[in-house]
Design a protein around this motif. Structure first.
Motif, PDB file in Angstrom:
ATOM      1  N   GLY A   4      46.690  55.933  65.690  1.00  0.00           N
ATOM      2  CA  GLY A   4      45.442  55.596  66.493  1.00  0.00           C
ATOM      3  C   GLY A   4      45.461  53.996  65.961  1.00  0.00           C
ATOM      4  O   GLY A   4      46.040  53.332  65.128  1.00  0.00           O
ATOM      5  N   GLN A   5      45.201  53.093  67.159  1.00  0.00           N
ATOM      6  CA  GLN A   5      45.329  51.710  66.866  1.00  0.00           C
ATOM      7  C   GLN A   5      44.186  50.797  66.655  1.00  0.00           C
ATOM      8  O   GLN A   5      44.072  49.738  65.880  1.00  0.00           O
ATOM      9  N   GLY A   6      42.833  51.591  66.858  1.00  0.00           N
ATOM     10  CA  GLY A   6      41.838  50.694  66.445  1.00  0.00           C
ATOM     11  C   GLY A   6      40.872  51.618  65.719  1.00  0.00           C
ATOM     12  O   GLY A   6      41.381  52.139  64.530  1.00  0.00           O
ATOM     13  N   SER A   7      39.639  51.981  65.930  1.00  0.00           N
ATOM     14  CA  SER A   7      38.767  52.925  65.215  1.00  0.00           C
ATOM     15  C   SER A   7      38.370  53.937  66.015  1.00  0.00           C
ATOM     16  O   SER A   7      38.012  53.873  67.437  1.00  0.00           O
ATOM     17  N   VAL A   8      38.158  55.205  65.574  1.00  0.00           N
ATOM     18  CA  VAL A   8      37.390  56.215  66.296  1.00  0.00           C
ATOM     19  C   VAL A   8      36.128  56.355  65.431  1.00  0.00           C
ATOM     20  O   VAL A   8      35.915  56.410  64.643  1.00  0.00           O
ATOM     21  N   GLN A   9      34.763  56.328  66.585  1.00  0.00           N
ATOM     22  CA  GLN A   9      33.616  56.446  65.921  1.00  0.00           C
ATOM     23  C   GLN A   9      33.252  57.951  66.479  1.00  0.00           C
ATOM     24  O   GLN A   9      33.150  57.915  67.581  1.00  0.00           O
ATOM     25  N   ALA A  10      32.787  58.838  65.626  1.00  0.00           N
ATOM     26  CA  ALA A  10      32.464  60.024  66.080  1.00  0.00           C
ATOM     27  C   ALA A  10      31.203  60.476  65.407  1.00  0.00           C
ATOM     28  O   ALA A  10      30.787  60.260  64.360  1.00  0.00           O
ATOM     29  N   THR A  11      30.557  61.246  66.152  1.00  0.00           N
ATOM     30  CA  THR A  11      29.186  61.875  65.588  1.00  0.00           C
ATOM     31  C   THR A  11      29.264  63.414  65.969  1.00  0.00           C
ATOM     32  O   THR A  11      29.947  63.687  67.044  1.00  0.00           O
ATOM     33  N   PHE A  98      55.140  42.954  57.144  1.00  0.00           N
ATOM     34  CA  PHE A  98      54.332  43.177  58.325  1.00  0.00           C
ATOM     35  C   PHE A  98      54.560  41.952  59.475  1.00  0.00           C
ATOM     36  O   PHE A  98      53.779  41.109  59.134  1.00  0.00           O
ATOM     37  N   GLU A  99      55.199  42.029  60.432  1.00  0.00           N
ATOM     38  CA  GLU A  99      55.279  40.913  61.294  1.00  0.00           C
ATOM     39  C   GLU A  99      53.967  41.021  61.883  1.00  0.00           C
ATOM     40  O   GLU A  99      53.451  42.021  62.468  1.00  0.00           O
ATOM     41  N   PRO A 100      53.288  39.846  62.614  1.00  0.00           N
ATOM     42  CA  PRO A 100      52.430  39.542  63.441  1.00  0.00           C
ATOM     43  C   PRO A 100      52.751  40.547  64.733  1.00  0.00           C
ATOM     44  O   PRO A 100      53.788  40.398  65.226  1.00  0.00           O
ATOM     45  N   VAL A 101      51.853  41.216  65.243  1.00  0.00           N
ATOM     46  CA  VAL A 101      52.078  42.131  66.422  1.00  0.00           C
ATOM     47  C   VAL A 101      50.923  42.118  67.152  1.00  0.00           C
ATOM     48  O   VAL A 101      49.657  42.044  66.795  1.00  0.00           O
ATOM     49  N   SER A 102      50.891  42.080  68.607  1.00  0.00           N
ATOM     50  CA  SER A 102      49.706  42.112  69.466  1.00  0.00           C
ATOM     51  C   SER A 102      49.455  43.652  69.671  1.00  0.00           C
ATOM     52  O   SER A 102      50.161  44.601  69.584  1.00  0.00           O
ATOM     53  N   VAL A 103      47.997  43.833  69.772  1.00  0.00           N
ATOM     54  CA  VAL A 103      47.575  44.979  70.009  1.00  0.00           C
ATOM     55  C   VAL A 103      48.233  45.999  71.099  1.00  0.00           C
ATOM     56  O   VAL A 103      48.650  47.112  71.090  1.00  0.00           O
ATOM     57  N   TRP A 104      48.655  44.939  72.237  1.00  0.00           N
ATOM     58  CA  TRP A 104      49.385  45.655  73.394  1.00  0.00           C
ATOM     59  C   TRP A 104      50.936  46.318  72.678  1.00  0.00           C
ATOM     60  O   TRP A 104      51.038  47.213  73.238  1.00  0.00           O
ATOM     61  N   GLU A 105      51.559  45.370  72.081  1.00  0.00           N
ATOM     62  CA  GLU A 105      52.594  45.966  71.460  1.00  0.00           C
ATOM     63  C   GLU A 105      52.892  47.001  70.797  1.00  0.00           C
ATOM     64  O   GLU A 105      53.647  47.977  70.816  1.00  0.00           O
ATOM     65  N   ARG A 106      51.577  47.191  69.846  1.00  0.00           N
ATOM     66  CA  ARG A 106      51.349  48.463  69.213  1.00  0.00           C
ATOM     67  C   ARG A 106      50.979  49.668  69.989  1.00  0.00           C
ATOM     68  O   ARG A 106      51.198  50.845  69.710  1.00  0.00           O
ATOM     69  N   SER A 108      51.142  50.188  73.285  1.00  0.00           N
ATOM     70  CA  SER A 108      51.588  50.503  74.892  1.00  0.00           C
ATOM     71  C   SER A 108      52.422  51.806  74.762  1.00  0.00           C
ATOM     72  O   SER A 108      52.372  52.444  75.817  1.00  0.00           O
ATOM     73  N   GLY A 109      53.027  52.285  73.982  1.00  0.00           N
ATOM     74  CA  GLY A 109      54.061  53.392  73.866  1.00  0.00           C
ATOM     75  C   GLY A 109      52.936  54.626  73.355  1.00  0.00           C
ATOM     76  O   GLY A 109      53.382  55.913  73.705  1.00  0.00           O
ATOM     77  N   ASN A 110      51.785  54.303  72.816  1.00  0.00           N
ATOM     78  CA  ASN A 110      50.863  55.474  72.428  1.00  0.00           C
ATOM     79  C   ASN A 110      50.196  56.283  73.612  1.00  0.00           C
ATOM     80  O   ASN A 110      50.011  57.623  73.429  1.00  0.00           O
ATOM     81  N   VAL A 111      50.052  55.770  74.746  1.00  0.00           N
ATOM     82  CA  VAL A 111      49.376  56.704  75.872  1.00  0.00           C
ATOM     83  C   VAL A 111      50.399  57.640  76.346  1.00  0.00           C
ATOM     84  O   VAL A 111      49.977  58.758  76.266  1.00  0.00           O
ATOM     85  N   VAL A 112      51.640  57.226  76.183  1.00  0.00           N
ATOM     86  CA  VAL A 112      52.959  58.183  76.605  1.00  0.00           C
ATOM     87  C   VAL A 112      52.741  59.408  75.787  1.00  0.00           C
ATOM     88  O   VAL A 112      52.688  60.651  75.850  1.00  0.00           O
ATOM     89  N   GLU A 113      52.690  59.176  74.467  1.00  0.00           N
ATOM     90  CA  GLU A 113      52.609  60.121  73.273  1.00  0.00           C
ATOM     91  C   GLU A 113      51.383  61.056  73.455  1.00  0.00           C
ATOM     92  O   GLU A 113      51.499  62.167  73.300  1.00  0.00           O
ATOM     93  N   TYR A 114      50.137  60.142  73.513  1.00  0.00           N
ATOM     94  CA  TYR A 114      48.868  61.101  73.810  1.00  0.00           C
ATOM     95  C   TYR A 114      49.033  61.865  74.833  1.00  0.00           C
ATOM     96  O   TYR A 114      48.693  63.123  74.570  1.00  0.00           O
ATOM     97  N   LEU A 115      49.472  61.457  75.832  1.00  0.00           N
ATOM     98  CA  LEU A 115      49.253  62.448  76.990  1.00  0.00           C
ATOM     99  C   LEU A 115      50.375  63.668  76.789  1.00  0.00           C
ATOM    100  O   LEU A 115      49.977  64.669  77.221  1.00  0.00           O
ATOM    101  N   ARG A 116      51.642  63.520  76.205  1.00  0.00           N
ATOM    102  CA  ARG A 116      52.532  64.500  75.853  1.00  0.00           C
ATOM    103  C   ARG A 116      51.886  65.528  75.093  1.00  0.00           C
ATOM    104  O   ARG A 116      52.122  66.656  75.237  1.00  0.00           O
TER     105      ARG A 116
END
Length: 139
Positions: A4-11, A98-106, A108-116
């Motif tokens: 996960g890249q950001g946060s998940v807020q769950a109730t 840890f090199e600076p990285v944009s959220v998009w760079e981190r 962008s590949g997760n959608v494919v893995e999540y859908l898989r």
């Protein structure tokens, strides 16, 4: 959500604690149902922000109970052009691993893995056709 890249807020509501967090030894512990609390899970960006000192934990939701269970999750990410790098409080004077990285760079590949792993056929079809998809809400 692995990676996960950001946060998940769950109730959660129900008669059992279906939300579980994974301990460092790999075992799972139930997260108590607290109607006055919103659970927040910080994703993989945590590692970049803290120079590797803090790592995200894993969580899951398991079936059980005898009454309908309701849970909701909101996925929150910084904007895609946000650059993530170690925060000053965690900066290492000898340089960073840890090199600076944009959220998009981190992310962008997760959608494919999540859908898989989790994708339903209609979601996969919409993704392949590059069109929006909103799942039906069921009671």
């Amino acid at each position: 959500m692995p990676g996960g890249q950001g946060s998940v807020q769950a109730t959660q509501e129900g008669d059992y604690a279906g939300l579980q967090g994974q301990r460092p030894d790999g075992t799972w512990a139930p997260v108590p149902i607290r109607p006055d609390v919103l659970q927040v899970f910080i994703g993989a960006l945590l590692t970049n922000w803290t120079e590797g000192r803090l790592r995200p934990g894993r969580h899951r939701v398991v079936a059980g109970g005898s009454v309908p269970r309701r849970s909701s999750a909101v996925f929150v990410h910084p904007s895609l052009d946000t650059v993530v790098e170690p925060l000053p409080a965690f900066a290492d004077p000898d340089g960073s691993d840890f090199e600076p990285v944009s959220v998009w760079e981190r992310a962008s590949g997760n959608v494919v893995e999540y859908l898989r792993v989790f994708g339903r056929p209609e979601q996969l079809e919409a993704w392949r056709e590059n069109r929006p998809h909103a799942a039906e809400v069921t009671a």
